[in-house]
Write a protein that holds these residues in place. Structure first.
Motif, short mmCIF file in Angstrom:
data_model
loop_
_atom_site.label_atom_id
_atom_site.label_comp_id
_atom_site.label_asym_id
_atom_site.label_seq_id
_atom_site.Cartn_x
_atom_site.Cartn_y
_atom_site.Cartn_z
N VAL A 5 -36.59 -5.17 -17.68
CA VAL A 5 -36.78 -6.30 -18.34
C VAL A 5 -38.02 -6.46 -18.81
O VAL A 5 -39.73 -6.70 -17.96
CB VAL A 5 -36.30 -8.37 -18.24
CG1 VAL A 5 -36.75 -8.56 -19.50
CG2 VAL A 5 -34.89 -7.38 -18.17
N GLU A 6 -39.03 -5.92 -19.73
CA GLU A 6 -40.28 -5.81 -20.21
C GLU A 6 -40.54 -7.27 -21.15
O GLU A 6 -40.02 -7.50 -21.80
CB GLU A 6 -40.71 -4.02 -21.45
CG GLU A 6 -40.30 -3.49 -20.79
CD GLU A 6 -38.80 -2.88 -21.19
OE1 GLU A 6 -38.61 -2.30 -21.01
OE2 GLU A 6 -38.85 -3.50 -21.22
N SER A 7 -41.46 -7.61 -20.46
CA SER A 7 -42.10 -8.95 -21.59
C SER A 7 -43.90 -8.72 -20.95
O SER A 7 -44.38 -8.22 -20.64
CB SER A 7 -41.86 -10.36 -20.62
OG SER A 7 -42.47 -10.24 -19.25
N GLY A 8 -44.36 -9.60 -22.13
CA GLY A 8 -45.76 -9.42 -22.02
C GLY A 8 -46.60 -8.84 -23.15
O GLY A 8 -47.12 -8.88 -23.55
N GLY A 9 -45.55 -8.63 -23.96
CA GLY A 9 -46.17 -7.93 -25.86
C GLY A 9 -46.64 -8.93 -26.65
O GLY A 9 -45.92 -10.22 -26.13
N GLY A 10 -46.77 -8.43 -27.51
CA GLY A 10 -47.60 -9.51 -28.88
C GLY A 10 -48.93 -8.46 -29.25
O GLY A 10 -48.66 -7.86 -29.66
N LEU A 11 -49.03 -8.66 -30.80
CA LEU A 11 -49.78 -8.94 -31.12
C LEU A 11 -51.43 -9.43 -30.97
O LEU A 11 -52.16 -11.03 -30.42
CB LEU A 11 -49.64 -9.50 -32.74
CG LEU A 11 -50.80 -9.65 -33.72
CD1 LEU A 11 -51.34 -8.18 -33.79
CD2 LEU A 11 -50.72 -10.08 -34.86
N LEU A 18 -53.79 -7.75 -23.04
CA LEU A 18 -52.37 -7.99 -22.72
C LEU A 18 -52.09 -7.25 -21.33
O LEU A 18 -52.60 -5.93 -21.01
CB LEU A 18 -51.37 -7.01 -23.21
CG LEU A 18 -51.19 -7.94 -25.73
CD1 LEU A 18 -50.67 -6.80 -26.20
CD2 LEU A 18 -51.23 -8.99 -24.99
N ARG A 19 -51.25 -8.02 -21.04
CA ARG A 19 -50.89 -7.90 -19.59
C ARG A 19 -48.67 -7.80 -19.54
O ARG A 19 -48.71 -8.37 -19.97
CB ARG A 19 -50.98 -8.87 -18.76
CG ARG A 19 -50.18 -7.38 -16.99
CD ARG A 19 -51.01 -8.46 -15.61
NE ARG A 19 -50.23 -9.72 -15.72
CZ ARG A 19 -49.69 -10.42 -14.24
NH1 ARG A 19 -50.62 -10.06 -13.35
NH2 ARG A 19 -48.80 -11.25 -14.24
N LEU A 20 -48.69 -6.13 -19.43
CA LEU A 20 -47.09 -6.19 -19.36
C LEU A 20 -46.54 -6.01 -18.13
O LEU A 20 -46.62 -5.69 -17.53
CB LEU A 20 -46.45 -5.31 -20.04
CG LEU A 20 -46.88 -4.57 -21.73
CD1 LEU A 20 -46.76 -3.21 -21.78
CD2 LEU A 20 -46.71 -5.82 -22.39
N SER A 21 -45.09 -6.91 -18.31
CA SER A 21 -44.37 -6.63 -17.07
C SER A 21 -43.20 -6.43 -16.98
O SER A 21 -42.84 -6.61 -18.51
CB SER A 21 -44.08 -8.66 -16.69
OG SER A 21 -45.84 -9.31 -16.53
N CYS A 22 -42.19 -5.53 -16.52
CA CYS A 22 -41.08 -5.06 -15.67
C CYS A 22 -40.33 -5.47 -14.98
O CYS A 22 -41.02 -5.49 -14.04
CB CYS A 22 -41.70 -3.53 -16.07
SG CYS A 22 -40.00 -2.62 -15.25
N ALA A 23 -39.69 -6.60 -14.89
CA ALA A 23 -39.02 -6.90 -14.05
C ALA A 23 -37.83 -6.16 -13.56
O ALA A 23 -37.11 -6.65 -14.36
CB ALA A 23 -39.13 -8.79 -14.77
N ALA A 24 -37.10 -6.35 -12.53
CA ALA A 24 -36.32 -5.69 -11.73
C ALA A 24 -34.99 -6.47 -11.78
O ALA A 24 -35.59 -6.81 -10.95
CB ALA A 24 -36.35 -4.82 -11.48
#
Length: 124
Positions: A5-11, A18-24
């Motif tokens: 699951v990715e998170s941290g995106g935006g405008l 930005l810092r994106l995270s990939c949680a497993a």
């Protein structure tokens, strides 16, 4: 099998970060090499960065070197993509992917598991 699951995106404005995270979940990320890919509208999905299972080895595509950093925290089952000095051409959906291999790959065909993606939009 692993779920990502990715998170941290935006405008963000050009020059921002930005810092994106990939949680497993499922099997832990420590079992997998992880790659980040992105896909802009009308374009093919492309490689961005990858990290080995141990975290000792990383690679980035030339267009993001010195701006993006990939790292992992296996204790938290999470891989990060730190993105600085963002440019409008970085706008895309960013995906993380897992490969059951200690070595990373720059080819998307070598990754069996994918997240749903997170949108990154950089305004000029």
């Amino acid at each position: 099998q692993v779920q990502l699951v990715e998170s941290g995106g935006g405008l963000v404005q050009a020059g921002g970060s930005l810092r994106l995270s990939c949680a497993a979940s499922g099997r832990t990320t420590s079992s997998y090499a992880i790659g980040w890919f992105r896909q802009a509208p009308g374009k093919e999905r492309e490689f961005v960065a990858a990290i080995s299972r141990s975290g000792d080895y990383t690679v980035q595509v030339d267009s993001v070197k010195d701006r993006f950093t990939i790292s992992r925290d296996n204790a938290k089952n999470t891989v990060y993509l730190e993105m600085n000095s963002l440019k409008p051409e970085d706008t895309a959906v960013y995906y993380c992917a897992a490969r059951n291999n200690p070595r990373y790959s720059m080819s998307l065909v070598n990754y069996a598991y994918w997240g749903q993606g997170t949108q990154v939009t950089v305004s000029s």
